[in-house]
Design an enzyme around this catalytic site. Structure first.
Site, PDB file in Angstrom:
ATOM      1  N   GLU A  46      11.985   4.830  10.681  1.00 14.90           N
ATOM      2  CA  GLU A  46      10.992   5.325   9.718  1.00 14.90           C
ATOM      3  C   GLU A  46      10.930   6.852   9.740  1.00 14.90           C
ATOM      4  O   GLU A  46      10.892   7.499   8.694  1.00 14.90           O
ATOM      5  CB  GLU A  46       9.620   4.739  10.065  1.00 14.90           C
ATOM      6  CG  GLU A  46       8.498   5.190   9.145  1.00 14.90           C
ATOM      7  CD  GLU A  46       7.131   4.722   9.644  1.00 14.90           C
ATOM      8  OE1 GLU A  46       6.882   4.786  10.866  1.00 14.90           O
ATOM      9  OE2 GLU A  46       6.310   4.310   8.808  1.00 14.90           O
ATOM     10  N   SER A  61       0.864  -1.176   0.000  1.00 14.42           N
ATOM     11  CA  SER A  61       0.000   0.000   0.000  1.00 14.42           C
ATOM     12  C   SER A  61       0.902   1.228   0.000  1.00 14.42           C
ATOM     13  O   SER A  61       1.934   1.250   0.666  1.00 14.42           O
ATOM     14  CB  SER A  61      -0.867  -0.012   1.257  1.00 14.42           C
ATOM     15  OG  SER A  61      -1.361   1.283   1.497  1.00 14.42           O
TER      16      SER A  61
END
Ligand code: SF4
Ligand code: SF4
Ligand code: SF4
Ligand code: FES
Ligand code: FES
Lengths: 577, 162
Positions: free
Chosen positions: A360, A318
């Site tokens: 991240e 995604s």
């Protein structure tokens, strides 16, 4: 069942038990160090030795199988002395600086020294000073505190199938490290932190960002907001001595306010936003029949694993940023505009159950408004340290609520914290979009539970969806290999990097091996997550009124132009070594 | 160890081809790793990162594990041997007679540590156990030349011969 005699006590135990398990069932405590149930059962440290009648030498209880008539003695002079000698040898070259160690008072080695009544170390170990590896944005390794139990090695190799750490060299020079002693930042480490929560001592820890956060908070020109992931609230209490599985949502919010954050937001709200985007993405891909299966992208450990090992699946991921990153982007755009604050003066801090989120947050592409979407990530453990440092009596705090307009989340956002949760949340929304009307039966229980890989064929209005859920990177690997070999086909896959999902993430409170023998943390913490879901009035993401408003006032439509700018991202193929 | 001094790795096409064949030959055997490492060391003389990587990919064994084995067994070497291989005996007799000071002097002179190779590939240095010439202690060998009853002051002169 077999009959065994332990310290004169006759008991019956299942025949696949080890002596350690048999003793535990009779409430006899055998000390351990290298043993970690289901993960590391290699009999390396010999702290758990016992006398077995008929055997010539002492045996390691953690690997010795029971058999009919087995006679065991766990408390003889020979046993006590052998355990002590083994422990003293380990301690003799250990960097014994407990006072300033991250694991002070939560350390299995320290506890052993106390339990075995070691007051004097009779050996002088040859000590090597190894450099500390703190190059990774997520993980710090201090080999000088390592007891070479190999629990981290087993987790990384067997459970996560990443294999970036192993025992190297020999004798006194033995060290657990990466190939060529490279720092973890230069090997395909996923930063999942599972090695940290497996480590009995302070040899592995998260990169500490507490000081950076204090600094932000003391800068009066900055508007510092905080968001917390769903899994944090069901584990934070453990750091303050509460039972595993206690929900402390209200106290956690109260504590964050007292620490000094201007606003306390709930990442679950952003999880609802993720579902709107990802659900729409799924419907789009189903319609076009392109890039299926769609694979979830909320878990940065999984993403990095995919980038290193399965680049051929990058198009299946995604394009949604993970919820807290979406949130950061919305805070620095929509919220900044509403509040009339310059986005450059806003600092977003995320409290996460995850060490990979630290990595991240420094990915250069996750900076929709010119500064990083999220400025600092701290783990559940670091938050606990901040609360203690601030002198807050956690247990005595009142329950407070998250700040609006970002405070109200649906139950769908909450269950993101457990494996199967993202899938279930998405199905709740996708089902209604397809039906065009509200649906009552919303608990997709087939995707819950702790089996490594779960599969379900879900009948949605006018369409069947073949779904799979995997947690833990070893399971992810298995699933992807099956797809590659053409043995399985799916439309939608949820993958979480950590076994059990975020509730047992690498940034969560660390429970000792002894507790983990009796309690499955995945199950206990996930139960709290599903209880919280049940307790919430809104349980579907698209019914969250804030989310509706956000689309009306700002974003337009899911997967629209603005969404793409702020909420979506891309991935990079990464090399191994 | 990381950051060791060494000449950079240069492998030929031919060596790579040979290694591929070795990997192919052992690929589906159980316990293939150790024999492959041995043969690879024969091909290259040592087992640098590049070679271990080829083996890791070829046999589908994590590099970390291979490195663990290479550093565990003394018969494997991470560094090339220099044109002149200096071995200093650190056996008991030699040690008592001052081999420690000699090895320090050699390190200082050629600027590398034990197990390393000079950047120009000329010298490599290793420490060995008793080589059975205790009567000559302390003993140093350079390729096939043996030097005995050494003092620290002899070191420079000997190295200059090469
Ligand atoms: S690892 Fe444990 S025993 Fe070692 S310094 Fe830290 S707290 Fe003390
Ligand atoms: S963070 Fe995860 S991938 Fe990295 S060394 Fe630890 S267990 Fe292995
Ligand atoms: S780093 Fe921790 S878990 Fe790993 S071997 Fe050392 S002590 Fe054990
Ligand atoms: S050998 Fe049993 S706990 Fe280590
Ligand atoms: S100790 Fe050096 S030759 Fe025997």
């Amino acid at each position: 069942m077999v009959n065994v005699i332990i310290d004169g006590q006759k008991i019956q135990v299942p025949k696949n038990y080890t002596v350690l398990e048999a003793a535990r069932s009779a409430n006899i405590d055998i000390p351990t160090l290298c043993y970690l149930k289901g993960i590391n059962e290699i009999g390396a440290c010999r702290i758990c030795v016992v006398e077995v009648k008929g055997a010539r030498s002492l045996q390691a209880a953690c690997v010795y199988p029971v058999s009919e008539g087995l006679e065991i003695r766990t408390n003889t002079p020979a046993v006590r002395e052998a355990r002590k000698v083994n422990l003293e040898l380990i301690l003799s070259n250990h960097d014994r600086k407990c006072l300033t160690c991250v694991r002070n008072r939560n350390c299995e080695l320290q506890k052993l020294a106390e339990d075995l009544n070691v007051q004097n170390i009779r050996f002088e170990g040859e000590t090597y000073r190894f450099p500390v590896d703190d190059f990774s944005p997520s993980i710090v390794r201090d080999p000088n505190k390592c007891v070479l139990c190999r629990r981290c090695v087993s987790v990384c190799k067997n459970i996560q199938t990443v294999s970036v750490i192993d025992a190297q060299e020999r004798g006194f020079k033995t060290i657990v490290a990466s190939a060529f002693n490279k720092p973890l930042s230069e090997v395909p480490c996923t930063m999942c932190g599972q090695c940290i929560v497996a480590c009995p001592v302070g040899a592995l820890r998260e990169k500490d960002d507490v000081d950076r956060v204090w600094e932000m908070l003391s800068d009066e020109t900055k508007h510092v907001v905080v968001q917390t992931a769903p899994a944090v609230r069901v584990a934070l209490g453990e750091e303050f001595g509460m039972p595993i599985g206690t929900r402390v949502t209200g106290k956690m919010v109260a504590a964050l306010r007292r620490i000094g954050f201007a606003k306390v937001f709930d990442t679950d709200t952003a999880a609802d936003l993720t579902i709107m985007e990802e659900g729409t993405e799924l419907l789009g891909r189903l319609k076009e029949g392109k890039n299926l299966p769609l694979i979830t992208s909320c878990s940065p450990g999984w993403i990095k694993f995919c980038e290193h090992n399965y680049p051929e699946f990058l198009d299946n991921l995604s394009s949604c940023k993970s919820p807290h990153e979406m949130f950061g982007a919305i805070i620095k755009s929509y919220y900044a505009e509403k509040m009339g604050i310059n986005p450059a003066d806003i600092r977003v801090v995320s409290v996460m159950p995850c060490t990979a989120k630290k990595f991240e947050s420094v990915r250069p592409e996750l900076a929709a408004t010119g500064t990083p979407d999220v400025d600092a990530v701290i783990t559940t453990r670091e938050l606990a340290r901040m609360i203690k440092e601030a002198g807050i009596d956690f247990a005595a705090l009142p329950d407070e609520s998250f700040d609006n307009p970002f405070g109200d989340a649906s139950g769908a956002g909450v269950i993101f914290g457990a494996t199967g949760g993202v899938m279930e949340a998405a199905l709740r929304t996708v089902a209604e979009i397809l039906a065009g009307k509200p649906i009552d039966s919303i608990e997709y229980t087939a995707v819950r539970g702790v089996e490594g890989i779960k599969e379900a064929v879900v009948e949605l209005p006018g369409r069947t969806i073949r779904a799979a859920v995997a947690h833990g990177l070893g399971n992810a690997r298995k699933l992807l290999d099956r797809i590659k070999a053409g043995e399985a086909q799916y439309d939608f896959i949820e993958i979480m990097g950590c076994p059990g999902g975020c509730v047992t993430g690498g940034g969560q409170p660390i429970q000792p091996a002894k507790v983990r023998m009796d309690i499955d943390l995945k199950v206990a913490r996930a139960k709290a997550i599903y209880d919280e879901d049940k307790s919430l009035p809104i349980r579907k993401s698209h019914e969250n009124p804030f989310i509706k408003k956000l689309y009306e006032e700002f974003l337009g439509e899911p997967c629209g132009h603005k969404s793409h700018e702020l909420l979506h991202t891309h991935y990079t193929k990464r090399t191994n070594y | 160890m990381n950051g060791q001094k060494c000449c950079t790795f240069v492998g030929t096409e031919e060596q790579a081809q040979k290694l591929k064949e070795v990997i192919e030959k052992h690929k589906n055997q159980k316990g293939a790793l150790i024999p492959v490492l041995h043969e690879a060391q024969e091909i290259y003389g040592y087992l640098p990162l590049e070679v271990q990587k080829m083996i890791s990919e070829g046999l589908n064994v994590p590099l970390t594990e291979i490195y663990g084995i290479v550093t565990f067994y003394t018969q494997f070497s991470l560094n090339p041997k220099g044109k002149y291989k200096i071995s200093v005996c650190l056996g008991t007799a030699c040690y008592v007679k001052g081999a420690g000071a000699i090895i320090d002097k050699i390190k200082e002179k050629i600027g590398i540590d034990v197990g390393e190779c000079t950047e120009d590939g000329k010298f490599s240095l290793e420490a060995t156990r008793c080589i059975g010439a205790c009567g000559l202690a302390p003993v140093v060998t350079i390729n096939d030349d043996v030097y005995g009853r050494l003092t620290v002051d002899d070191v420079e002169g000997i190295l200059n011969k090469y």
